[in-house]
Scaffold this motif. Sequence first.
Motif, mmCIF file in Angstrom:
data_model
loop_
_atom_site.group_PDB
_atom_site.id
_atom_site.type_symbol
_atom_site.label_atom_id
_atom_site.label_comp_id
_atom_site.label_asym_id
_atom_site.label_seq_id
_atom_site.Cartn_x
_atom_site.Cartn_y
_atom_site.Cartn_z
ATOM 1 N N LEU A 28 0.749 -1.292 0.149
ATOM 2 C CA LEU A 28 -0.035 -0.018 0.056
ATOM 3 C C LEU A 28 0.981 1.222 -0.120
ATOM 4 O O LEU A 28 0.492 2.289 -1.020
ATOM 5 N N ARG A 29 1.868 1.210 0.836
ATOM 6 C CA ARG A 29 3.036 2.399 1.080
ATOM 7 C C ARG A 29 3.323 2.768 -0.510
ATOM 8 O O ARG A 29 3.840 3.715 -1.086
ATOM 9 N N ARG A 30 3.827 1.577 -0.908
ATOM 10 C CA ARG A 30 4.459 1.521 -2.561
ATOM 11 C C ARG A 30 3.530 2.040 -3.337
ATOM 12 O O ARG A 30 3.715 2.889 -4.279
ATOM 13 N N LYS A 31 2.053 1.700 -3.573
ATOM 14 C CA LYS A 31 1.115 2.226 -4.336
ATOM 15 C C LYS A 31 1.006 3.891 -4.093
ATOM 16 O O LYS A 31 0.733 4.653 -5.108
ATOM 17 N N VAL A 32 0.885 4.180 -2.985
ATOM 18 C CA VAL A 32 0.613 5.718 -2.718
ATOM 19 C C VAL A 32 1.990 6.616 -3.002
ATOM 20 O O VAL A 32 1.804 7.488 -3.517
ATOM 21 N N ASN A 33 3.350 5.979 -2.654
ATOM 22 C CA ASN A 33 4.317 6.721 -3.237
ATOM 23 C C ASN A 33 4.241 6.974 -4.993
ATOM 24 O O ASN A 33 4.419 7.893 -5.420
ATOM 25 N N LEU A 34 3.747 5.828 -5.309
ATOM 26 C CA LEU A 34 3.790 5.774 -7.062
ATOM 27 C C LEU A 34 2.859 6.849 -7.547
ATOM 28 O O LEU A 34 2.935 7.512 -8.453
ATOM 29 N N LEU A 35 1.537 6.830 -6.748
ATOM 30 C CA LEU A 35 0.574 7.807 -7.263
ATOM 31 C C LEU A 35 0.848 9.351 -6.735
ATOM 32 O O LEU A 35 0.659 10.031 -7.594
ATOM 33 N N ILE A 36 1.835 9.486 -5.840
ATOM 34 C CA ILE A 36 2.216 10.756 -5.578
ATOM 35 C C ILE A 36 3.272 11.281 -6.691
ATOM 36 O O ILE A 36 3.351 12.161 -7.194
ATOM 37 N N GLY A 37 4.087 10.347 -7.115
ATOM 38 C CA GLY A 37 5.146 10.318 -7.959
ATOM 39 C C GLY A 37 4.238 10.764 -9.331
ATOM 40 O O GLY A 37 4.866 11.893 -10.120
ATOM 41 N N GLU A 38 3.194 10.229 -9.867
ATOM 42 C CA GLU A 38 2.563 10.425 -10.974
ATOM 43 C C GLU A 38 1.824 11.754 -10.846
ATOM 44 O O GLU A 38 1.787 12.847 -11.908
ATOM 45 N N TRP A 39 1.204 12.143 -9.588
ATOM 46 C CA TRP A 39 0.612 13.453 -9.437
ATOM 47 C C TRP A 39 1.653 14.645 -9.717
ATOM 48 O O TRP A 39 1.514 15.641 -10.413
ATOM 49 N N LYS A 40 2.819 14.422 -9.199
ATOM 50 C CA LYS A 40 3.969 15.450 -9.136
ATOM 51 C C LYS A 40 4.361 15.380 -10.643
ATOM 52 O O LYS A 40 4.563 16.608 -11.080
ATOM 53 N N ALA A 41 4.507 14.366 -11.362
ATOM 54 C CA ALA A 41 4.962 14.352 -12.765
ATOM 55 C C ALA A 41 3.981 15.105 -13.719
ATOM 56 O O ALA A 41 4.116 15.687 -14.735
ATOM 57 N N ALA A 42 2.676 14.920 -13.234
ATOM 58 C CA ALA A 42 1.658 15.649 -14.076
ATOM 59 C C ALA A 42 1.380 17.143 -13.799
ATOM 60 O O ALA A 42 0.671 17.765 -14.135
ATOM 61 N N GLY A 43 2.468 17.535 -12.737
ATOM 62 C CA GLY A 43 2.509 19.064 -12.494
ATOM 63 C C GLY A 43 2.004 19.357 -11.140
ATOM 64 O O GLY A 43 1.859 20.624 -10.965
ATOM 65 N N GLY A 44 1.651 18.400 -10.586
ATOM 66 C CA GLY A 44 1.008 18.791 -9.171
ATOM 67 C C GLY A 44 2.207 19.313 -8.294
ATOM 68 O O GLY A 44 3.330 18.476 -8.098
#
Length: 73
Positions: A28-44
Motif C-alpha cells: 500500500l505504501r508503494r502504491k501511495v508513493n507511486l500515485l504521488i510520483g505520478e501526480w507530481k509528474a503531471a504538474g502537481g
Amino acid sequence: MAGVEASVRDLINGDRDCVQQALAQMDLRRKVNLLIGEWKAAGGGDVLPDVRDRVRLRLVKTVISPERASTRR
C-alpha cells in the motif's frame, strides 16, 4: 491503510506472525508513493493535506438532520 497498520500492530503486540499483513502494508505504501510520483509528474506541486487537516475539515462540516431543520422553521 490505517486498518492494515492497526492489524500489524495488534499481531506484533500479541507476538504473532505478521508477515502477510506487513507485506500488504508495504505494498500500500508503494502504491501511495507511486500515485504521488505520478501526480507530481503531471504538474502537481501543491502541498498535500495530512491527516490533521482532513480531520479538521471533517469537523468543520456540520450536517443538520431533517428533523432539526424542520423545527427551526
